[in-house]
Design a protein around this motif. Structure first.
Motif, PDB file in Angstrom:
ATOM      1  N   ARG A  42      -4.223   3.581  -6.114  1.00  0.00           N
ATOM      2  CA  ARG A  42      -3.225   4.614  -6.448  1.00  0.00           C
ATOM      3  C   ARG A  42      -3.012   4.689  -7.958  1.00  0.00           C
ATOM      4  N   CYS A  43      -2.853   3.540  -8.605  1.00  0.00           N
ATOM      5  CA  CYS A  43      -2.632   3.516 -10.055  1.00  0.00           C
ATOM      6  C   CYS A  43      -3.847   4.053 -10.811  1.00  0.00           C
ATOM      7  N   GLN A  44      -5.040   3.699 -10.350  1.00  0.00           N
ATOM      8  CA  GLN A  44      -6.252   4.182 -11.026  1.00  0.00           C
ATOM      9  C   GLN A  44      -6.380   5.690 -10.934  1.00  0.00           C
ATOM     10  N   LEU A  45      -6.111   6.229  -9.754  1.00  0.00           N
ATOM     11  CA  LEU A  45      -6.250   7.676  -9.570  1.00  0.00           C
ATOM     12  C   LEU A  45      -5.218   8.443 -10.383  1.00  0.00           C
ATOM     13  N   ARG A  46      -4.060   7.851 -10.583  1.00  0.00           N
ATOM     14  CA  ARG A  46      -3.011   8.507 -11.372  1.00  0.00           C
ATOM     15  C   ARG A  46      -3.094   8.162 -12.853  1.00  0.00           C
ATOM     16  N   ARG A  47      -4.147   7.407 -13.220  1.00  0.00           N
ATOM     17  CA  ARG A  47      -4.341   6.998 -14.613  1.00  0.00           C
ATOM     18  C   ARG A  47      -3.143   6.208 -15.137  1.00  0.00           C
ATOM     19  N   GLN A  48      -2.664   5.277 -14.321  1.00  0.00           N
ATOM     20  CA  GLN A  48      -1.539   4.431 -14.682  1.00  0.00           C
ATOM     21  C   GLN A  48      -1.981   2.973 -14.684  1.00  0.00           C
ATOM     22  N   PRO A  49      -1.330   2.110 -15.473  1.00  0.00           N
ATOM     23  CA  PRO A  49      -1.641   0.680 -15.387  1.00  0.00           C
ATOM     24  C   PRO A  49      -1.170   0.123 -14.049  1.00  0.00           C
ATOM     25  N   VAL A  50      -1.802  -0.957 -13.596  1.00  0.00           N
ATOM     26  CA  VAL A  50      -1.395  -1.558 -12.324  1.00  0.00           C
ATOM     27  C   VAL A  50       0.057  -1.992 -12.419  1.00  0.00           C
ATOM     28  N   ASP A  51       0.792  -1.814 -11.331  1.00  0.00           N
ATOM     29  CA  ASP A  51       2.217  -2.095 -11.345  1.00  0.00           C
ATOM     30  C   ASP A  51       2.540  -3.310 -10.482  1.00  0.00           C
ATOM     31  N   GLU A  52       3.825  -3.528 -10.273  1.00  0.00           N
ATOM     32  CA  GLU A  52       4.294  -4.700  -9.548  1.00  0.00           C
ATOM     33  C   GLU A  52       3.825  -4.706  -8.104  1.00  0.00           C
ATOM     34  N   GLN A  53       3.598  -3.546  -7.516  1.00  0.00           N
ATOM     35  CA  GLN A  53       3.113  -3.470  -6.139  1.00  0.00           C
ATOM     36  C   GLN A  53       1.746  -4.122  -5.992  1.00  0.00           C
ATOM     37  N   VAL A  54       0.985  -4.170  -7.067  1.00  0.00           N
ATOM     38  CA  VAL A  54      -0.316  -4.836  -7.059  1.00  0.00           C
ATOM     39  C   VAL A  54      -0.156  -6.313  -7.355  1.00  0.00           C
ATOM     40  N   LEU A  55       0.505  -6.635  -8.454  1.00  0.00           N
ATOM     41  CA  LEU A  55       0.572  -8.013  -8.922  1.00  0.00           C
ATOM     42  C   LEU A  55       1.372  -8.911  -8.001  1.00  0.00           C
TER      43      LEU A  55
END
Length: 294
Positions: free
Chosen positions: A117-130
């Motif tokens: 989701r973050c990659q497709l929106r061109r955003q850095p990975v967020d807390e939902q990933v880490l």
């Protein structure tokens, strides 16, 4: 994604008000010029021009909607494949010694869809990933250019380790690998949509011809509408500019706008289903905010 049943006219106007304001000023100039500096308004085949332009814009909007709908279909496939992965993990790893591995794979899949989701929106990975990965699990994936693909590769290696330990057999591993292939195929389709814009002709010419038509519109209408020309021309221009804007809104289904495919809500759906599959407490589903589901 806008989920309100009522059309959001205010949203449309907010997106086209600048060219619409310029159009209105131009309409007023043409009308005032016609009455105070009389000129012979040329007989323009506006019906023919408008019909051709509407057809052109229709092709463009259909192409944009196909991209949006394909993005939604691919995310539907991702949801189903994630459920299948969790079910296979739970059923193929009943050994108590594999409990930590089973839990790690499910949490890793939750991290994977959020990373995508973050990659497709061109955003850095967020807390939902880490938050779903331990430090040792996160570092190899975060070092990759494609973080989501790194997480998926790591999931495959964990099933390979499970086979070497005798927790699953080669048939079970082959079944799980087919699920991972489905996930990778869905990701590849999403990246294709994100990284391949509409051809330049589909983007430039509809915009160019729409603006030309709006410029010609008051010249062709002024003899018929008189002082009502600014109103009539602006309303007609609003229709064409709105259709043009619809194509711009739908062409990128992962743009993180109100017209976006609701990636956050779908990632939450996957998170709920996968956590409940292993008996963990799950968060609530994402609700629309002011008629928009993110």
């Amino acid at each position: 994604m806008i989920v309100d049943a009522t059309p959001r006219l205010r949203q449309i106007v907010s997106e086209v008000w600048r060219p619409l304001a310029i159009l209105f000023v131009w309409d007023v100039i043409v009308t005032v010029t016609y009455y105070f500096l009389p000129f012979k308004a040329p007989s323009l085949p506006l019906t023919l021009f408008g019909s051709a332009l509407a057809l052109f814009l229709g092709f463009r909007d259909n192409s944009a909607y196909e991209r949006w709908w394909e993005g939604r279909v691919l995310w539907g496939a991702m949801i189903n494949a994630s459920r299948s992965l969790a079910r296979a993990t739970r059923n193929f790893l009943p050994d108590p010694d594999a409990h930590d591995l089973k839990r790690s794979i499910v949490l890793r899949q939750i991290a994977y869809v959020n990373a995508l989701r973050c990659q497709l929106r061109r955003q850095p990975v967020d807390e939902q990933v880490l938050s779903r990965l331990s430090r040792g699990e996160a570092e190899p994936a975060l070092a990759r250019t494609n973080i989501a693909n790194g997480l998926l590769d790591g999931t495959g290696r964990r099933f390979d380790d499970a086979m070497r330990k005798g927790w699953i057999d080669t048939i079970q591993q082959a079944h799980i690998e087919s699920v991972l292939v489905d996930i990778a195929n869905a990701q590849g389709g999403m990246e294709r949509i994100k990284n391949t814009p509409l051809p330049n002709q589909y983007r430039f010419f509809p915009t160019f011809f729409t603006h030309i038509f709006c410029v010609l519109l008051p010249i062709g209408l002024v003899e018929t509408l008189g002082f009502a020309t600014p109103l009539g021309s602006t309303v007609a221009g609003l229709m064409f500019l709105s259709v043009l804007q619809i194509g711009d809104d739908l062409v990128d289904p992962f743009a993180d706008t109100v017209h976006d495919v609701p990636l956050t809500a779908m990632c939450r759906t996957i998170e709920i289903d996968l956590l409940q599959a292993i008996g963990d407490a799950a968060p609530e589903s994402i609700k629309p905010v002011h008629g928009v589901l993110w």
